[in-house]
Scaffold this active site. Structure first.
Site, PDB file in Angstrom:
ATOM      1  N   ARG A   1       3.809  34.543  35.476  1.00 50.46           N
ATOM      2  CA  ARG A   1       2.911  34.417  36.619  1.00 50.46           C
ATOM      3  C   ARG A   1       1.909  35.579  36.682  1.00 50.46           C
ATOM      4  O   ARG A   1       0.868  35.464  37.302  1.00 50.46           O
ATOM      5  CB  ARG A   1       3.700  34.313  37.901  1.00 50.46           C
ATOM      6  CG  ARG A   1       4.560  35.519  38.204  1.00 50.46           C
ATOM      7  CD  ARG A   1       5.303  35.316  39.481  1.00 50.46           C
ATOM      8  NE  ARG A   1       4.436  34.794  40.506  1.00 50.46           N
ATOM      9  CZ  ARG A   1       3.515  35.514  41.136  1.00 50.46           C
ATOM     10  NH1 ARG A   1       3.336  36.757  40.791  1.00 50.46           N
ATOM     11  NH2 ARG A   1       2.763  34.977  42.067  1.00 50.46           N
TER      12      ARG A   1
ATOM     13  N   ARG B   1      11.957  39.482  28.379  1.00 48.82           N
ATOM     14  CA  ARG B   1      10.636  39.503  28.992  1.00 48.82           C
ATOM     15  C   ARG B   1      10.251  40.925  29.373  1.00 48.82           C
ATOM     16  O   ARG B   1       9.089  41.292  29.359  1.00 48.82           O
ATOM     17  CB  ARG B   1      10.615  38.650  30.264  1.00 48.82           C
ATOM     18  CG  ARG B   1      10.839  37.189  30.056  1.00 48.82           C
ATOM     19  CD  ARG B   1      10.587  36.428  31.317  1.00 48.82           C
ATOM     20  NE  ARG B   1       9.289  36.790  31.876  1.00 48.82           N
ATOM     21  CZ  ARG B   1       8.787  36.234  32.976  1.00 48.82           C
ATOM     22  NH1 ARG B   1       9.489  35.320  33.628  1.00 48.82           N
ATOM     23  NH2 ARG B   1       7.602  36.571  33.434  1.00 48.82           N
TER      24      ARG B   1
ATOM     25  N   CYS C   1       9.064  30.950  41.023  1.00 48.24           N
ATOM     26  CA  CYS C   1       9.972  31.342  39.940  1.00 48.24           C
ATOM     27  C   CYS C   1      11.349  31.480  40.584  1.00 48.24           C
ATOM     28  O   CYS C   1      11.542  31.236  41.767  1.00 48.24           O
ATOM     29  CB  CYS C   1       9.521  32.649  39.298  1.00 48.24           C
ATOM     30  SG  CYS C   1       9.752  34.061  40.362  1.00 48.24           S
TER      31      CYS C   1
ATOM     32  N   ASP D   1      13.048  45.551  42.168  1.00 47.02           N
ATOM     33  CA  ASP D   1      13.350  45.290  40.751  1.00 47.02           C
ATOM     34  C   ASP D   1      14.594  46.026  40.277  1.00 47.02           C
ATOM     35  O   ASP D   1      15.002  45.830  39.128  1.00 47.02           O
ATOM     36  CB  ASP D   1      12.152  45.682  39.867  1.00 47.02           C
ATOM     37  CG  ASP D   1      10.977  44.765  40.098  1.00 47.02           C
ATOM     38  OD1 ASP D   1       9.872  45.100  39.644  1.00 47.02           O
ATOM     39  OD2 ASP D   1      11.149  43.733  40.769  1.00 47.02           O
TER      40      ASP D   1
ATOM     41  N   LYS E   1       6.220  47.646  31.631  1.00 43.60           N
ATOM     42  CA  LYS E   1       5.729  46.255  31.568  1.00 43.60           C
ATOM     43  C   LYS E   1       4.701  46.029  32.673  1.00 43.60           C
ATOM     44  O   LYS E   1       3.620  45.485  32.432  1.00 43.60           O
ATOM     45  CB  LYS E   1       6.890  45.287  31.750  1.00 43.60           C
ATOM     46  CG  LYS E   1       6.492  43.851  32.053  1.00 43.60           C
ATOM     47  CD  LYS E   1       7.659  42.913  32.206  1.00 43.60           C
ATOM     48  CE  LYS E   1       8.228  42.873  33.573  1.00 43.60           C
ATOM     49  NZ  LYS E   1       7.480  42.057  34.551  1.00 43.60           N
ATOM     50  N   ASN E   2       5.026  46.478  33.884  1.00 44.74           N
ATOM     51  CA  ASN E   2       4.183  46.161  35.039  1.00 44.74           C
ATOM     52  C   ASN E   2       2.950  47.038  35.167  1.00 44.74           C
ATOM     53  O   ASN E   2       2.164  46.870  36.096  1.00 44.74           O
ATOM     54  CB  ASN E   2       5.019  46.186  36.323  1.00 44.74           C
ATOM     55  CG  ASN E   2       5.980  45.005  36.372  1.00 44.74           C
ATOM     56  OD1 ASN E   2       5.858  44.064  35.575  1.00 44.74           O
ATOM     57  ND2 ASN E   2       6.943  45.054  37.253  1.00 44.74           N
TER      58      ASN E   2
ATOM     59  N   ARG F   1       6.458  33.030  45.432  1.00 47.80           N
ATOM     60  CA  ARG F   1       5.449  33.854  44.768  1.00 47.80           C
ATOM     61  C   ARG F   1       4.021  33.342  45.006  1.00 47.80           C
ATOM     62  O   ARG F   1       3.267  33.086  44.075  1.00 47.80           O
ATOM     63  CB  ARG F   1       5.737  33.956  43.277  1.00 47.80           C
ATOM     64  CG  ARG F   1       7.160  34.299  42.879  1.00 47.80           C
ATOM     65  CD  ARG F   1       7.606  35.674  43.310  1.00 47.80           C
ATOM     66  NE  ARG F   1       6.889  36.748  42.685  1.00 47.80           N
ATOM     67  CZ  ARG F   1       7.176  37.236  41.473  1.00 47.80           C
ATOM     68  NH1 ARG F   1       8.116  36.685  40.753  1.00 47.80           N
ATOM     69  NH2 ARG F   1       6.490  38.253  40.984  1.00 47.80           N
TER      70      ARG F   1
ATOM     71  N   ILE G   1      11.926  41.970  50.055  1.00 44.58           N
ATOM     72  CA  ILE G   1      10.666  41.599  49.407  1.00 44.58           C
ATOM     73  C   ILE G   1      10.633  40.119  49.015  1.00 44.58           C
ATOM     74  O   ILE G   1       9.679  39.407  49.314  1.00 44.58           O
ATOM     75  CB  ILE G   1      10.420  42.471  48.136  1.00 44.58           C
ATOM     76  CG1 ILE G   1      10.526  43.962  48.467  1.00 44.58           C
ATOM     77  CG2 ILE G   1       9.086  42.105  47.496  1.00 44.58           C
ATOM     78  CD1 ILE G   1       9.419  44.498  49.349  1.00 44.58           C
TER      79      ILE G   1
HETATM   80  C1  EPZ Z   1       4.996  42.677  41.303  1.00 43.18           C
HETATM   81  O1  EPZ Z   1       5.005  41.289  41.563  1.00 43.18           O
HETATM   82  C2  EPZ Z   1       5.877  42.893  40.076  1.00 43.18           C
HETATM   83  N1  EPZ Z   1       5.304  42.182  38.934  1.00 43.18           N
HETATM   84  C3  EPZ Z   1       7.290  42.386  40.372  1.00 43.18           C
HETATM   85  O2  EPZ Z   1       8.096  42.693  39.238  1.00 43.18           O
HETATM   86  C4  EPZ Z   1       7.833  43.163  41.575  1.00 43.18           C
HETATM   87  O3  EPZ Z   1       9.108  42.670  41.900  1.00 43.18           O
HETATM   88  C5  EPZ Z   1       6.882  42.980  42.770  1.00 43.18           C
HETATM   89  O4  EPZ Z   1       5.555  43.404  42.404  1.00 43.18           O
HETATM   90  C6  EPZ Z   1       7.319  43.795  43.983  1.00 43.18           C
HETATM   91  O5  EPZ Z   1       7.381  45.145  43.634  1.00 43.18           O
HETATM   92  C7  EPZ Z   1       4.266  42.738  38.273  1.00 43.18           C
HETATM   93  O6  EPZ Z   1       3.786  43.815  38.613  1.00 43.18           O
HETATM   94  C8  EPZ Z   1       3.744  41.983  37.092  1.00 43.18           C
HETATM   95  P1  EPZ Z   1       3.931  41.238  45.353  1.00 43.18           P
HETATM   96  P2  EPZ Z   1       3.946  40.657  42.615  1.00 43.18           P
HETATM   97  O7  EPZ Z   1       2.634  40.532  45.363  1.00 43.18           O
HETATM   98  O8  EPZ Z   1       2.693  41.427  42.587  1.00 43.18           O
HETATM   99  C9  EPZ Z   1       4.386  38.210  48.984  1.00 43.18           C
HETATM  100  C10 EPZ Z   1       9.677  42.282  37.571  1.00 43.18           C
HETATM  101  O9  EPZ Z   1      10.888  42.049  37.639  1.00 43.18           O
HETATM  102  N2  EPZ Z   1       3.035  37.768  48.615  1.00 43.18           N
HETATM  103  O10 EPZ Z   1       3.942  42.732  45.532  1.00 43.18           O
HETATM  104  O11 EPZ Z   1       3.898  39.194  42.358  1.00 43.18           O
HETATM  105  C11 EPZ Z   1       5.397  37.889  47.895  1.00 43.18           C
HETATM  106  O12 EPZ Z   1       5.886  36.580  48.042  1.00 43.18           O
HETATM  107  C12 EPZ Z   1       8.719  41.608  38.524  1.00 43.18           C
HETATM  108  O13 EPZ Z   1       9.147  43.068  36.742  1.00 43.18           O
HETATM  109  C13 EPZ Z   1       2.436  36.768  49.355  1.00 43.18           C
HETATM  110  O14 EPZ Z   1       3.014  36.230  50.299  1.00 43.18           O
HETATM  111  O15 EPZ Z   1       4.686  40.917  43.990  1.00 43.18           O
HETATM  112  C14 EPZ Z   1       6.446  38.943  48.126  1.00 43.18           C
HETATM  113  O16 EPZ Z   1       7.289  38.527  49.170  1.00 43.18           O
HETATM  114  C15 EPZ Z   1       9.439  40.610  39.433  1.00 43.18           C
HETATM  115  N3  EPZ Z   1       1.188  36.377  49.015  1.00 43.18           N
HETATM  116  C16 EPZ Z   1       5.657  40.175  48.599  1.00 43.18           C
HETATM  117  O17 EPZ Z   1       4.401  39.656  49.073  1.00 43.18           O
HETATM  118  C17 EPZ Z   1       0.497  36.945  47.961  1.00 43.18           C
HETATM  119  O18 EPZ Z   1      -0.658  36.566  47.696  1.00 43.18           O
HETATM  120  C18 EPZ Z   1       5.382  41.206  47.536  1.00 43.18           C
HETATM  121  O19 EPZ Z   1       4.887  40.528  46.409  1.00 43.18           O
HETATM  122  C19 EPZ Z   1       1.136  37.949  47.206  1.00 43.18           C
HETATM  123  C20 EPZ Z   1       2.406  38.359  47.555  1.00 43.18           C
END
Ligand code: EPZ
Length: 427
Positions: A92, A406, A116, A312, A22-23, A121, A334
Site C-alpha cells: 500500500r 517484506r 490489509c 510496529d 524500510k519505512n 488503511r 493506531i
Molecule cells: C506508516 O503507515 C507505516 N508504513 C506503518 O508501518 C506504521 O504502522 C504506520 O505508519 C504508523 O506508524 C510506512 O511508513 C510505509 P498512518 P501509514 O497514515 O502511513 C489513519 C510496517 O509494519 N489514517 O500514520 O499508512 C490510519 O487508518 C507498517 O512497517 C486515516 O484514517 O499509517 C491509522 O489509524 C505497518 N486516513 C492512522 O491514521 C488517512 O488518510 C495512522 O496511519 C491516513 C491514515
C-alpha cells in the site's frame, strides 16, 4: 512457499548489524520522481517492499540498479503516471508516488491500496491535503485519479491523525507548489526527517523537521541527490525484544538509539540492562532470568505516534510480555485490527485476552510457551511469532513467511549468527 523452523530455548549472543529503514527507503525512493536525473541512495535494505517500490518506478519509466545496499535511480524520463493495482495491492505504500507525480507532471493515477490485515488503511487525509493544494481527485474503478488544473498553490493542511505517509505525500507535493504550505499535526517519525533531509539536499525549503508543524516554501524545480537511508528502528527494536525474551547479550551496530526512546524505557522498566552510544545498543539479560524462570517484569504498553511506543513493535513486545512476572495491558491506539498475532501466540500456550483495542497478557506464574505450527498474518505479527518461537520450549514452524520478508533483511541469517537454532525450508 517457505517456512521457518525454530528450536526454542537458546539465548542469543554476539553482534548484529541493523539494516536501513524500510519505512524511510520507500518514501525516499518515491521522492526520486520529483526531479529528472540520477539519484544515489545508500543503505537501502533489499526487501520485498523496496523491490516492489522500485518495480512501481520502473512502470513509470525510471531505471535503477543496485550494488550491495546502494541503489542508483534514473528518473529522467517519466513515461507513465499509473501505479497499477497488481503492484499497489501487494504494498500500500505505493500510494507514495501520488505526491511526487502530481508535483512533477500534474497527473497521477494510482490504485486505491485497499485494506490489509491490520486495518482499513484509508488515504482520505492524503486526498484532502492534495485538494487543498489545488489538486482535483476523482475515484473510479478502484483507482484515484489526481490532476492539477494549473500550478499547485500552497495552503494550510491539517491532519486529524498525524499520518506518516500522509505527511510524506503532502511534503513531496508542497515542495513544488507556489507559495507556502504549512502541514499541521504532521507526523514526527524519524523516517520523515530522513525525507526532509533528502528534499532539502534536492533544493527544497522546509522548516520544522521532526516537529508536528512543517512549513514548506515552494520552489520552481529540484535537483537529483545522493542520500543515506537511516537505520531501521523497528528492526532494531525487534532484535532488542528478541534478546529480552531469550536471554543473552547482544550488541546492535549501525543503529540509532535516539530513535527508540519509548522502547528502551519500557525494556529498562521490564528489568533488562541496556547501554548505548551514538550508533550501537547493547542489551544484557541474565539467561537464568529469562529462559528457566521466563521472567521479565510485566509493563503496560500504549501505542502512540512517535515518539510514543511504536505500533510496529506492539506485536513483538506482546510476545515478550507472555514471559512477564504479572499482567501486562497492551492498548493498540493506531490500527483497528492489529492483534492477529494473538490467536497464534495462544496456540503456543500464551494466556492473552482481548477486550476491544486492549490485550491483557497474563504472565505471572512460570509461563512457558510450547513450540507449535503457527501462521504469519502480517509483517510485524510474523516477527512476534519468531520471538515467541525463539523463547518457547521445543520446535516451532512459522508458515507464510513472505510477510516477514517484506520488512526484515536476512532476519534468519542474522538470528542464526546470534546462536538461534533457526532455518528456512521449503514447505
Ligand atoms: C506508516 O503507515 C507505516 N508504513 C506503518 O508501518 C506504521 O504502522 C504506520 O505508519 C504508523 O506508524 C510506512 O511508513 C510505509 P498512518 P501509514 O497514515 O502511513 C489513519 C510496517 O509494519 N489514517 O500514520 O499508512 C490510519 O487508518 C507498517 O512497517 C486515516 O484514517 O499509517 C491509522 O489509524 C505497518 N486516513 C492512522 O491514521 C488517512 O488518510 C495512522 O496511519 C491516513 C491514515
Amino acid at each position: 512457499m517457505e517456512k521457518i523452523i525454530i528450536e526454542g530455548g537458546n539465548p542469543l549472543y554476539g553482534t548484529v548489524p541493523i539494516s536501513g529503514a524500510k519505512n524511510a527507503a520507500l518514501p525516499l525512493i518515491a521522492a526520486t520522481l520529483l526531479a529528472p536525473g540520477s539519484f544515489t541512495l545508500h543503505n537501502v535494505p533489499d526487501l520485498r517492499d523496496t523491490r516492489t517500490m522500485l518495480k512501481v518506478l520502473e512502470t513509470l519509466g525510471c531505471s535503477w540498479s543496485r550494488k550491495d545496499n546502494t541503489v542508483t535511480i534514473d528518473s529522467t524520463n517519466i513515461t507513465g503516471a499509473e501505479a497499477p493495482y497488481d503492484l499497489v495491492k501487494t504494498m500500500r505504500a505505493s500510494v507514495l508516488v501520488l505526491g511526487p507525480l502530481i508535483a512533477r507532471q500534474g497527473f497521477a493515477r494510482v490504485s486505491l491500496p485497499g485494506g490489509c490485515a491490520i486495518g482499513a488503511r484509508p488515504i482520505n487525509y492524503h486526498l484532502k491535503g492534495f485538494e487543498q493544494l489545488g489538486v482535483k481527485t476523482t475515484l473510479s474503478e478502484g483507482y484515484v485519479e489526481a490532476r492539477s488544473p494549473g500550478k499547485l498553490v500552497g495552503n494550510v493542511v491539517y491532519f486529524d491523525n498525524p499520518s506518516v505517509t500522509g505527511t510524506e505525500n503532502l511534503l513531496m507535493t508542497a515542495v513544488l507548489a507556489q507559495g507556502t504550505t504549512v502541514i499541521k499535526n504532521a507526523a514526527r517519525e524519524p523516517e520523515i526527517g530522513n525525507l526532509v533531509d533528502m528534499l532539502t539536499i534536492m533544493g527544497a525549503q522546509i522548516e520544522g523537521k521532526n516537529t508536528d508543524r512543517l512549513t514548506v516554501q515552494g520552489v520552481e524545480s529540484l535537483s537529483p541527490a545522493e542520500v543515506t537511508i537511516i537505520p531501521d528502528r523497528i528492526e532494531a527494536g525487534t532484535f532488542l525484544i528478541a534478546v529480552a525474551a531469550t536471554g543473552g547479550k547482544v550488541t546492535l551496530t549501525h543503529c540509532n538509539p535516539s530513535h527508540l526512546p519509548s522502547l528502551i524505557e519500557k525494556l529498562r522498566l521490564a528489568g533488562v540492562q541496556i547501554e548505548s552510544d551514538a550508533s550501537t545498543i547493547t542489551i544484557t539479560c541474565p539467561v537464568s532470568r529469562n529462559v528457566e524462570n521466563g521472567m521479565v517484569r510485566s509493563v503496560d504498553i500504549r501505542t502512540m505516534p512517535y515518539p510514543g511506543f511504536p505500533t510496529d513493535l506492539q506485536a513483538q513486545i506482546m510476545a515478550l510480555m507472555v514471559f512477564g512476572d504479572g499482567v501486562s495491558i497492551i492498548h493498540e491506539t493506531i490500527f483497528e485490527n492489529r492483534f492477529m498475532h494473538v490467536a497464534e501466540l495462544q496456540r503456543m500456550g500464551a494466556e492473552i485476552r482481548i477486550d476491544g483495542s486492549t490485550a491483557i497478557v497474563n504472565g505471572g506464574k512460570k509461563q512457558e510457551l510450547c513450540g507449535a505450527k503457527v501462521m504469519a498474518t502480517d509483517l510485524r505479527a510474523s516477527a512476534s511469532l519468531v520471538i515467541a518461537g525463539l523463547a518457547a520450549k521445543g520446535t516451532s514452524e512459522i508458515s507464510r513467511i513472505y510477510h516477514l520478508e517484506r520488512g526484515y533483511e536476512d532476519m534468519v541469517t542474522k538470528l542464526k549468527e546470534l546462536g538461534a537454532h533457526i532455518k528456512k525450508v521449503h514447505e
